[in-house]
Design an enzyme around this catalytic site. Structure first.
Site, PDB file in Angstrom:
ATOM      1  CB  THR A  86      -0.894   0.016   1.259  1.00 59.69           C
ATOM      2  OG1 THR A  86      -1.638  -1.184   1.301  1.00 59.69           O
ATOM      3  CG2 THR A  86      -1.842   1.209   1.225  1.00 59.69           C
ATOM      4  CE  LYS A 161      -5.118  -1.051   1.663  1.00 57.33           C
ATOM      5  NZ  LYS A 161      -5.299  -2.329   2.288  1.00 57.33           N
ATOM      6  CE  LYS A 236       1.583   2.308   4.011  1.00 56.93           C
ATOM      7  NZ  LYS A 236       2.161   1.021   3.649  1.00 56.93           N
TER       8      LYS A 236
HETATM    9  P1  NAD Z   1       6.118  -5.746   7.270  1.00 57.42           P
HETATM   10  O1  NAD Z   1       6.818  -4.579   7.867  1.00 57.42           O
HETATM   11  O2  NAD Z   1       5.826  -6.948   8.109  1.00 57.42           O
HETATM   12  O3  NAD Z   1       6.933  -6.247   5.961  1.00 57.42           O
HETATM   13  C1  NAD Z   1       7.658  -5.416   5.099  1.00 57.42           C
HETATM   14  C2  NAD Z   1       8.970  -6.129   4.788  1.00 57.42           C
HETATM   15  O4  NAD Z   1       9.711  -5.364   3.834  1.00 57.42           O
HETATM   16  C3  NAD Z   1       9.874  -6.296   6.011  1.00 57.42           C
HETATM   17  O5  NAD Z   1      10.187  -7.670   6.201  1.00 57.42           O
HETATM   18  C4  NAD Z   1      11.121  -5.467   5.664  1.00 57.42           C
HETATM   19  O6  NAD Z   1      12.324  -6.022   6.166  1.00 57.42           O
HETATM   20  C5  NAD Z   1      11.092  -5.515   4.146  1.00 57.42           C
HETATM   21  N1  NAD Z   1      11.864  -4.456   3.519  1.00 57.42           N
HETATM   22  C6  NAD Z   1      11.915  -3.129   3.871  1.00 57.42           C
HETATM   23  N2  NAD Z   1      12.748  -2.478   3.033  1.00 57.42           N
HETATM   24  C7  NAD Z   1      13.231  -3.391   2.153  1.00 57.42           C
HETATM   25  C8  NAD Z   1      14.137  -3.328   1.058  1.00 57.42           C
HETATM   26  N3  NAD Z   1      14.723  -2.170   0.690  1.00 57.42           N
HETATM   27  N4  NAD Z   1      14.422  -4.482   0.383  1.00 57.42           N
HETATM   28  C9  NAD Z   1      13.835  -5.650   0.745  1.00 57.42           C
HETATM   29  N5  NAD Z   1      12.975  -5.780   1.774  1.00 57.42           N
HETATM   30  C10 NAD Z   1      12.678  -4.664   2.467  1.00 57.42           C
HETATM   31  O7  NAD Z   1       4.772  -5.154   6.648  1.00 57.42           O
HETATM   32  P2  NAD Z   1       3.461  -5.985   6.183  1.00 57.42           P
HETATM   33  O8  NAD Z   1       2.481  -5.994   7.286  1.00 57.42           O
HETATM   34  O9  NAD Z   1       3.898  -7.254   5.538  1.00 57.42           O
HETATM   35  O10 NAD Z   1       2.865  -4.966   5.097  1.00 57.42           O
HETATM   36  C11 NAD Z   1       3.421  -4.869   3.796  1.00 57.42           C
HETATM   37  C12 NAD Z   1       2.560  -3.931   2.979  1.00 57.42           C
HETATM   38  O11 NAD Z   1       1.225  -4.443   2.927  1.00 57.42           O
HETATM   39  C13 NAD Z   1       2.444  -2.514   3.532  1.00 57.42           C
HETATM   40  O12 NAD Z   1       2.481  -1.594   2.459  1.00 57.42           O
HETATM   41  C14 NAD Z   1       1.110  -2.512   4.264  1.00 57.42           C
HETATM   42  O13 NAD Z   1       0.533  -1.226   4.323  1.00 57.42           O
HETATM   43  C15 NAD Z   1       0.306  -3.446   3.358  1.00 57.42           C
HETATM   44  N6  NAD Z   1      -0.815  -4.112   4.042  1.00 57.42           N
HETATM   45  C16 NAD Z   1      -0.644  -4.696   5.249  1.00 57.42           C
HETATM   46  C17 NAD Z   1      -1.714  -5.328   5.879  1.00 57.42           C
HETATM   47  C18 NAD Z   1      -1.563  -5.989   7.231  1.00 57.42           C
HETATM   48  O14 NAD Z   1      -2.590  -6.341   7.841  1.00 57.42           O
HETATM   49  N7  NAD Z   1      -0.348  -6.208   7.731  1.00 57.42           N
HETATM   50  C19 NAD Z   1      -2.974  -5.344   5.258  1.00 57.42           C
HETATM   51  C20 NAD Z   1      -3.107  -4.774   3.985  1.00 57.42           C
HETATM   52  C21 NAD Z   1      -2.003  -4.151   3.394  1.00 57.42           C
END
Ligand code: NAD
Length: 290
Positions: A86, A161, A236
């Site tokens: 997102t 979204k 966010k």
């Molecule tokens: P998270 O923080 O658990 O995962 C993100 C991952 O990206 C981490 O493991 C981090 O180490 C990695 N990362 C960061 N910078 C990086 C880079 N330069 N290279 C490689 N890896 C890198 O977050 P999440 O909960 O998995 O969410 C991911 C996305 O999904 C976000 O944009 C969030 O808004 C969206 N989202 C999350 C949810 C939820 O319920 N968690 C629901 C809908 C959407």
């Protein structure tokens, strides 16, 4: 299909695991996470150079743009970049332009359904990007999700979204404050739920994700407001909606008010790490004005 998967956090790891379980070849990369069972490359280039499709699931727009700049020179001509993070609409469009310049196809497809949906393979994808990318992507959406809606060109998925989540943030607050008023008027929460869930005040926030414990279907409220969908993720998404509204001069007074309340809840009070429906006990502890 050969798939590179960058960003193996709470959402990315189970999505990648479902693609592997369905028989696709997946190579992942993450700067920190090393989830069990997913073959990993030490560098972003190692994860993407052989891939037909590269999926990213990253925290925000600046990181997405940085990763796109890192990986595009190493991707095969004609390969597809599917971003499921997102992020802000401008970042999605900027990345799509950059992909075109590298001879790649890009689609933005943020999800709803949370960590449970990622694990169960029941996410909803709202997608933007060129139609020619979607033939190859469709089978992957079917593994990771239950539904995909192609909303238009680059950035249309992100636009859908943030509009959806702006409604969600505002209806959750409205539902919570109605419970607070009902409590103070001596109305039982069960009566509130029974009436509103079948009346014109109903919404998903009341009927599927009731913020009051012990009434309605099981929700994070029944688990002491452990997320679920964390308040900081709602903050966010509301921030992204207001950033977009600002950019196009759209009047979104409810979205703006919801952003202000979630900001206070998360940044000044004890909202961080709690489900976004914990707005109910937060408001219940306050008097007027909030
Ligand atoms: P998270 O923080 O658990 O995962 C993100 C991952 O990206 C981490 O493991 C981090 O180490 C990695 N990362 C960061 N910078 C990086 C880079 N330069 N290279 C490689 N890896 C890198 O977050 P999440 O909960 O998995 O969410 C991911 C996305 O999904 C976000 O944009 C969030 O808004 C969206 N989202 C999350 C949810 C939820 O319920 N968690 C629901 C809908 C959407």
């Amino acid at each position: 299909m050969k798939i590179g998967f960058i960003g193996l956090g709470n959402m990315g790891a189970p999505m990648a695991a479902n693609l592997l379980a369905a028989g696709h070849s997946v190579i992942g990369h993450d700067i920190a996470a090393r989830p069990d069972g997913i073959p990993l490359a030490d560098s972003p280039a190692g994860a993407v150079s052989e891939a037909d499709v590269v999926i990213t699931m990253l925290p925000d727009g600046p990181i997405l743009r940085q990763v796109a700049r890192e990986i595009y020179p190493f991707m095969k001509q004609g390969a597809i970049h599917l971003d499921c993070s997102t992020v802000d609409v401008d970042s999605a469009r900027e990345v799509a332009d950059l992909a075109r310049k590298h001879g790649l196809l890009a689609a933005d497809a943020p999800v709803s359904g949370g960590i449970g949906g990622a694990q169960a393979g029941t996410l909803t994808f709202m997608a933007g990007g060129p139609a020619e990318a979607f033939g190859d992507l469709r089978p992957l959406f079917e593994i990771m999700g239950a539904k995909m809606v192609h909303c238009g060109g680059a950035g249309a998925g992100q636009a859908a979204k943030i509009c959806n989540n702006m409604i969600l943030g505002a209806t959750m607050i409205a539902t919570c404050e109605a419970f607070v008023l009902a409590d103070k008027l001596g109305l039982s929460r069960k009566s509130m739920f029974d009436v509103v869930s079948t009346s014109s005040g109903s919404s998903w926030s009341m009927t599927a994700y009731c913020p009051a414990p012990g009434v309605g279907p099981k929700s994070p409220a029944d688990n002491d407001y452990a997320p679920g969908f964390a308040a900081e993720l709602m903050l966010k998404d509301l921030g992204l909606s207001q950033q977009a509204a600002e950019a196009v001069d759209a009047a979104t007074p409810m979205g703006q008010a919801a952003l202000g309340l979630y900001r206070r809840f998360v940044e000044e009070d004890a909202g961080r790490g709690r489900d976004f429906s914990a707005m109910l006990p937060y408001l219940a502890d306050k008097g007027r004005p909030t």
